[in-house]
Motif scaffolding. Structure first.
Motif, short mmCIF file in Angstrom:
data_model
loop_
_atom_site.label_atom_id
_atom_site.label_comp_id
_atom_site.label_asym_id
_atom_site.label_seq_id
_atom_site.Cartn_x
_atom_site.Cartn_y
_atom_site.Cartn_z
N LEU A 54 29.68 2.35 -23.28
CA LEU A 54 29.36 1.16 -23.14
C LEU A 54 30.02 0.43 -22.12
O LEU A 54 29.82 -0.49 -21.48
N PRO A 55 31.47 0.90 -21.26
CA PRO A 55 32.07 0.39 -20.09
C PRO A 55 30.33 0.60 -19.16
O PRO A 55 30.38 -0.59 -17.89
N PHE A 70 38.04 -0.92 -14.59
CA PHE A 70 36.61 -0.71 -13.84
C PHE A 70 35.49 -1.64 -13.99
O PHE A 70 34.86 -1.73 -12.38
N ALA A 71 35.22 -1.87 -14.91
CA ALA A 71 33.20 -2.16 -15.27
C ALA A 71 33.49 -3.65 -14.67
O ALA A 71 32.28 -3.89 -14.77
N ASP A 117 38.62 -10.11 -10.64
CA ASP A 117 40.05 -9.41 -10.53
C ASP A 117 40.94 -9.53 -11.71
O ASP A 117 41.23 -10.35 -12.78
N VAL A 118 40.85 -7.76 -12.12
CA VAL A 118 41.11 -7.63 -13.46
C VAL A 118 43.05 -7.08 -13.24
O VAL A 118 43.48 -6.50 -12.35
N LEU A 127 37.61 9.90 -17.52
CA LEU A 127 37.44 9.06 -17.59
C LEU A 127 36.04 9.34 -16.98
O LEU A 127 36.32 10.03 -15.85
N ARG A 128 35.36 8.00 -16.55
CA ARG A 128 34.12 8.22 -15.97
C ARG A 128 34.03 7.65 -14.44
O ARG A 128 33.30 7.90 -13.41
N ASP A 129 35.39 6.91 -14.30
CA ASP A 129 35.55 6.25 -13.13
C ASP A 129 36.77 7.41 -11.67
O ASP A 129 37.09 7.01 -10.34
#
Length: 408
Positions: A44-45, A158-159, A166-167, A323-325
């Motif tokens: 989902l992300p 990351f998404a 701005d996270v 983690l995929r990022d």
């Protein structure tokens, strides 16, 4: 034979497929609260960040269910379960009779008791609908605060960063991912996250949400962070309410034995709602580990058809978390006691970390960070339990893959 499966996630679909494989004539009904067929929830992300389209989430389309004679009931809520009559009553008025039933309804996001939170528009991520809500409200240039720096929280960060927000991640703990990383690896991953332009605040306890010329979270120490979007990602709670009217044993999740059967004969549980009833796993549930849910669903299905099969907790022990990022993988035991041997390679400059946990020259766990090129090789050793004596001298070296291939 009539089988009813409550829930259409990893455990539910794997059970349905196994039931059909074992019994070509049985009646299989899957009940889902969602309005779409089974999909990869852990992706989902990626959907939020635009890495994949919605249709790429779907694992099995309606044609698949029909072809395999699996009746799928979508957008259905469970009203109550009458185990005396062996009937599931749905809110729509449908009644489903069963010989055996599997409860695989997963978990729901935990929402903390923070002053002002209920009055604030916040988001959680547990479904495609949740993802669509986040996408619809994410605005480029605006500020997003994510409460909880677990695997899902980090991936949401990351998404949203990819969507131009701005996270800032806010984590109550002193370090991130304590169940997947040791302290050196956690510190390195923090630097990698911050290097990507994502704020990460550790040891921050949010006291209240306030509105004063804009929304902001206020910490116990008075620190304030403004936001336009607030996402809560601090964990999940098993959906045990579905069996609240049954005389069934429950702890944190629905307690099951080694055959995935509950304390009520003919009712099984698997996936994030189930809790294995033994000393090794007491108090723990699957925690969104996809392969674990698949394995439990298949095991439950075998026992539902009368073919006794024990669930091996070693299957969950070797499951990989990633983690995929960021290049990161954690597998098996990563914080061992003195009975285990640990081999480590660490290079802060290149942000590369490799940790191998051994016992009697067998890999029991590993952490790969910054460089996961050896994941398939080392992961294979974890799953197979093979002796690594012949390669232990090169196993944590920077060019391990090349040297390994040269030897084999």
């Amino acid at each position: 034979m009539k089988f009813v499966i409550l829930g259409n996630g990893a455990a539910g679909i794997s059970a349905a497929e196994k039931l059909r494989q074992l019994n070509d004539l049985c009646d299989i009904t899957v009940v889902s609260i969602e309005d779409i067929p089974v999909y990869t929830k852990f992706m989902l992300p990626d959907y939020i960040g635009g890495k994949i389209d919605k249709d790429k989430l779907i694992l099995r389309d309606i044609k698949y269910y029909n072809k395999n004679r699996i009746k799928l009931l979508l957008s259905e809520r469970i009203e109550n379960i009458d185990n005396t009559q062996k009937v599931v009553c749905l809110a729509s008025g449908k009644n489903l009779s069963y010989n055996s039933m599997l409860v695989a309804v997963g978990g729901s996001p935990v929402v903390p008791n923070i002053e002002g939170l209920k009055e604030t528009g916040y988001f959680t991520l547990n479904s495609v609908k949740d993802a669509d809500d986040i996408i619809r409200n994410a605005k480029q240039g605006q500020k997003a605060v994510i409460v909880g720096a677990g695997l899902t929280g980090i991936e949401i960060a990351f998404a949203l960063k990819k969507l131009g927000m701005d996270v800032t991640l806010v984590e109550k703990g002193a370090r991130i991912l304590p169940n997947q990383l040791d302290i050196p690896a956690a510190e390195m991953l923090v630097e990698m996250i911050r290097k990507e332009g994502i704020g990460l605040l550790l040891k921050r306890d949010i006291q209240r949400i306030k509105e004063n010329n804009g929304l902001y979270v206020e910490m116990v120490d008075g620190e304030k962070i403004s936001f336009n979007m607030l996402v809560i990602s601090i964990g999940t709670r098993p959906n045990i309410d579905v069996v609240k009217d049954l005389d069934i044993k429950i702890n944190r999740g629905i307690l099951v034995n080694k055959y995935m059967e509950t304390s009520v004969e003919g009712i099984y549980a698997a996936g994030d709602v189930a809790e294995l009833q033994d000393d090794k796993n007491s108090g723990t549930v699957s925690r969104y580990i996809w392969p674990n849910a698949l394995s439990q669903g298949k095991c439950a299905a075998s026992n539902m058809t009368g073919q006794a099969q024990e669930f091996s907790s070693d299957a969950s022990f070797s499951n990989a978390v990633r983690l995929r990022d960021l290049p990161f993988l954690s597998m098996g035991m990563i914080n061992p006691d003195e009975d285990y041997e640990t081999l480590v390679y660490s290079d802060k400059e290149s942000q590369t970390y490799r940790k191998i946990v051994l016992k009697d020259n067998v890999i029991k766990g590993l952490i790969l960070l910054g460089d996961t090129s050896s994941a398939s090789i080392l992961g294979g050793f974890v799953k197979s339990g093979k002796d690594i004596s012949k390669i232990r001298d090169i196993i944590v070296e920077k060019d391990f893959v090349q040297k390994y291939k040269a030897r084999v």
